[in-house]
Design a protein around this motif. Structure first.
Motif, short mmCIF file in Angstrom:
data_model
loop_
_atom_site.label_atom_id
_atom_site.label_comp_id
_atom_site.label_asym_id
_atom_site.label_seq_id
_atom_site.Cartn_x
_atom_site.Cartn_y
_atom_site.Cartn_z
N VAL A 51 43.23 33.51 28.77
CA VAL A 51 42.40 35.08 28.75
C VAL A 51 44.36 36.26 29.04
CG1 VAL A 51 41.90 36.43 30.94
CG2 VAL A 51 40.99 33.61 29.96
N THR A 52 44.98 35.85 28.85
CA THR A 52 46.17 36.68 28.98
C THR A 52 46.36 37.64 27.31
OG1 THR A 52 47.49 36.12 30.65
CG2 THR A 52 48.72 37.33 29.63
N ARG A 53 46.75 36.53 26.94
CA ARG A 53 46.39 36.69 25.43
C ARG A 53 45.83 36.94 24.30
NH1 ARG A 53 49.81 32.19 22.56
NH2 ARG A 53 49.37 33.28 20.78
N GLU A 54 45.07 36.82 24.46
CA GLU A 54 43.33 37.04 23.84
C GLU A 54 42.66 38.27 23.93
OE1 GLU A 54 42.40 35.76 20.68
OE2 GLU A 54 44.60 34.72 20.92
N PRO A 55 42.86 39.50 23.25
CA PRO A 55 42.35 40.90 23.83
C PRO A 55 40.59 40.33 24.27
CG PRO A 55 43.98 41.65 22.29
CD PRO A 55 43.42 39.90 22.32
N THR A 56 39.56 39.60 23.22
CA THR A 56 38.73 39.34 23.50
C THR A 56 37.50 38.98 24.74
OG1 THR A 56 38.47 37.78 21.97
CG2 THR A 56 37.90 39.69 20.69
N LEU A 57 39.41 38.06 25.66
CA LEU A 57 38.54 37.77 26.92
C LEU A 57 39.04 38.71 28.27
CD1 LEU A 57 40.09 34.41 25.95
CD2 LEU A 57 37.60 35.01 25.74
N TYR A 58 39.61 39.95 27.91
CA TYR A 58 39.54 40.96 28.51
C TYR A 58 37.56 41.08 29.26
CZ TYR A 58 44.56 40.99 26.97
OH TYR A 58 44.80 41.12 26.74
N GLN A 59 37.38 40.39 30.18
CA GLN A 59 35.52 40.30 30.15
C GLN A 59 35.93 39.72 31.69
OE1 GLN A 59 32.88 39.02 28.22
NE2 GLN A 59 34.62 39.34 25.97
N PRO A 60 34.95 40.66 32.58
CA PRO A 60 34.87 40.31 34.41
C PRO A 60 35.41 38.62 34.25
CG PRO A 60 33.81 42.04 34.15
CD PRO A 60 34.17 41.90 32.32
N TYR A 62 36.51 35.77 32.58
CA TYR A 62 37.03 35.30 31.71
C TYR A 62 38.36 35.63 33.05
CZ TYR A 62 34.97 34.22 28.19
OH TYR A 62 33.78 33.60 27.61
N TYR A 63 38.87 37.25 33.80
CA TYR A 63 38.67 37.49 34.99
C TYR A 63 38.81 36.06 35.55
CZ TYR A 63 40.37 42.34 32.28
OH TYR A 63 40.48 43.07 31.52
N PHE A 64 37.80 35.89 36.12
CA PHE A 64 37.59 35.34 37.52
C PHE A 64 37.77 33.51 37.20
CE2 PHE A 64 33.60 37.89 38.53
CZ PHE A 64 34.49 38.89 39.51
N LEU A 65 37.64 33.44 36.10
CA LEU A 65 38.34 31.69 35.37
C LEU A 65 39.45 32.16 35.14
CD1 LEU A 65 37.59 29.26 33.79
CD2 LEU A 65 37.55 30.51 32.36
N SER A 66 40.64 32.98 34.83
CA SER A 66 41.54 33.64 35.87
C SER A 66 42.59 32.46 37.05
CB SER A 66 42.16 34.16 34.89
OG SER A 66 42.18 34.18 33.90
N MET A 67 41.39 33.26 38.29
CA MET A 67 41.34 33.27 39.09
C MET A 67 41.58 32.11 39.64
SD MET A 67 39.43 36.04 40.95
CE MET A 67 39.89 38.27 40.14
N LEU A 68 40.72 31.06 39.54
CA LEU A 68 40.01 29.63 39.38
C LEU A 68 41.39 28.85 38.43
CD1 LEU A 68 38.00 28.06 40.33
CD2 LEU A 68 37.44 26.97 38.12
N SER A 69 41.47 29.37 37.63
CA SER A 69 42.53 28.35 37.04
C SER A 69 44.31 28.61 37.86
CB SER A 69 42.92 28.91 35.82
OG SER A 69 41.74 28.42 34.55
N LEU A 70 44.33 29.58 38.45
CA LEU A 70 45.18 30.08 39.20
C LEU A 70 45.58 29.29 40.54
CD1 LEU A 70 46.03 33.77 38.78
CD2 LEU A 70 48.10 31.91 38.71
N ASN A 140 36.99 46.65 36.72
CA ASN A 140 38.13 46.10 36.62
C ASN A 140 38.43 46.37 38.87
OD1 ASN A 140 38.89 45.38 34.47
ND2 ASN A 140 39.55 46.69 34.10
N ASN A 141 38.34 47.17 38.98
CA ASN A 141 38.93 47.44 41.14
C ASN A 141 37.82 46.66 41.42
OD1 ASN A 141 41.22 49.58 39.84
ND2 ASN A 141 39.26 51.53 39.96
#
Length: 314
Positions: A51-60, A62-70, A140-141
């Motif tokens: 999610v950090t490296r792929e610009p195509t994944l800069y979507q809501p 995948y942001y929530f998926l990043s929260m879940l992974s963290l 994003n906000n």
């Protein structure tokens, strides 16, 4: 029970327990836990890296998926020190205050996971039921505000727990039934009036798991109604398929919780090993399964993983 200075008696250390009846197979149990930790940590770090490296994944989504992974990494690292010490090094003692800190973080990350799953269900609801406003609703906000709100809610509701435990005397021994510290486990060895702890614990469970699961169910009821209104069968299948990863993650999280609650409520005479194993499933399986679920069911994540492997071997 009071100590010599008139304060409630609390042991300097608490003794953790492995899995009852598995004393002769500790090496195999240690191996299983190490594999679970490796899958969980590597899998969730992979999701975060993609999610950090792929610009195509800069979507809501995948942001929530990043929260879940963290959050899943937080769950894993909260239990890791005492679990590895218990099963790998046969060191079963934990400082009383350290136990309270671990208890706080285990429960906090668990409740945060419920909130994140609710936020993800809202993401799917907006994407399917109001797709034209998706980009304006989930800015994003607002995503950042939702993440901070989940953290604040979990932190503030769980913050009193260590202090509620700290005030109690412990006169029923110092042996816990798990390889990590949980609030219900500590209540079994505490004496004195634990009604406040039990009532507040019930309030927190209803306020978090109860409310979150109700709204998740409501969101999927509305999603299903919107999907059934779609004329094209292919489009209906495509819309439902976008929710499958999240539905699997919700089931992986809530089914063990419901099972633990049912066992405590209707099978109080169950062997101790059953209670211990169900608690282990509740804490260890979701962090391991979530990256696998999203890697298998999400096309963009699969593509990102393939690209990483192609670059590594190219």
């Amino acid at each position: 029970m009071l100590g010599l200075n008139g304060t409630p008696f609390q042991p300097a250390t608490l003794q953790l327990t492995g899995i009852p009846g598995m004393q002769t197979g500790q090496a195999w149990v240690a191996l299983v836990f190490c594999i679970l930790y490796l899958i969980s940590i590597i899998g969730n770090l992979t999701i975060l890296a993609l999610v950090t490296r792929e610009p195509t994944l800069y979507q809501p989504m995948y942001y929530f998926l990043s929260m879940l992974s963290l959050n899943d990494l937080g769950v894993s690292f909260s239990t890791l020190p005492t679990v590895l010490a218990t099963f790998c090094f046969n060191y079963r003692h934990v400082d009383f205050d350290a136990c309270l800190v671990q208890m706080f973080f285990i429960h906090t990350f668990s409740f945060m996971e419920s909130g994140i799953l609710l936020a993800m269900s809202f993401d799917h609801f907006v994407a399917i039921c109001d797709p034209l406003r998706y980009a304006t609703v989930l800015t994003n906000n607002r995503i950042l505000a939702m993440g901070l709100g989940i953290i604040a809610k979990s932190f503030t509701t769980l913050f009193p727990f260590p202090f509620l435990v700290k005030r109690l005397p412990f006169c029923k021994g110092n042996v816990l039934h798990h390889s990590y510290c949980l609030h219900p486990d500590l209540m079994k060895v505490a004496c004195g009036d634990i009604h406040v702890n039990n009532i507040y614990g019930l309030f927190v469970v209803i306020f978090t798991y109860g409310i979150d699961s109700t709204f998740i169910l409501l969101s999927y009821t509305l999603i299903l109604r919107a999907v059934l209104a779609i004329a094209s069968r292919e489009q209906r299948f495509k819309a439902l398929n976008t929710c499958m990863s999240h539905i699997c993650a919700v089931l992986a999280f809530y089914v063990p919780i419901i099972a633990v609650s049912m066992i405590h409520r209707f099978w109080k005479s169950a062997p101790l090993v059953v209670h211990v194993m169900m608690s282990n499933v509740y804490l260890f399986i979701p962090p391991m399964l979530n990256p696998i679920i999203y890697s298998v069911k999400t096309k963009e994540i699969r593509r990102g993983i393939r690209q990483v492997f192609c670059k590594s071997w190219g």
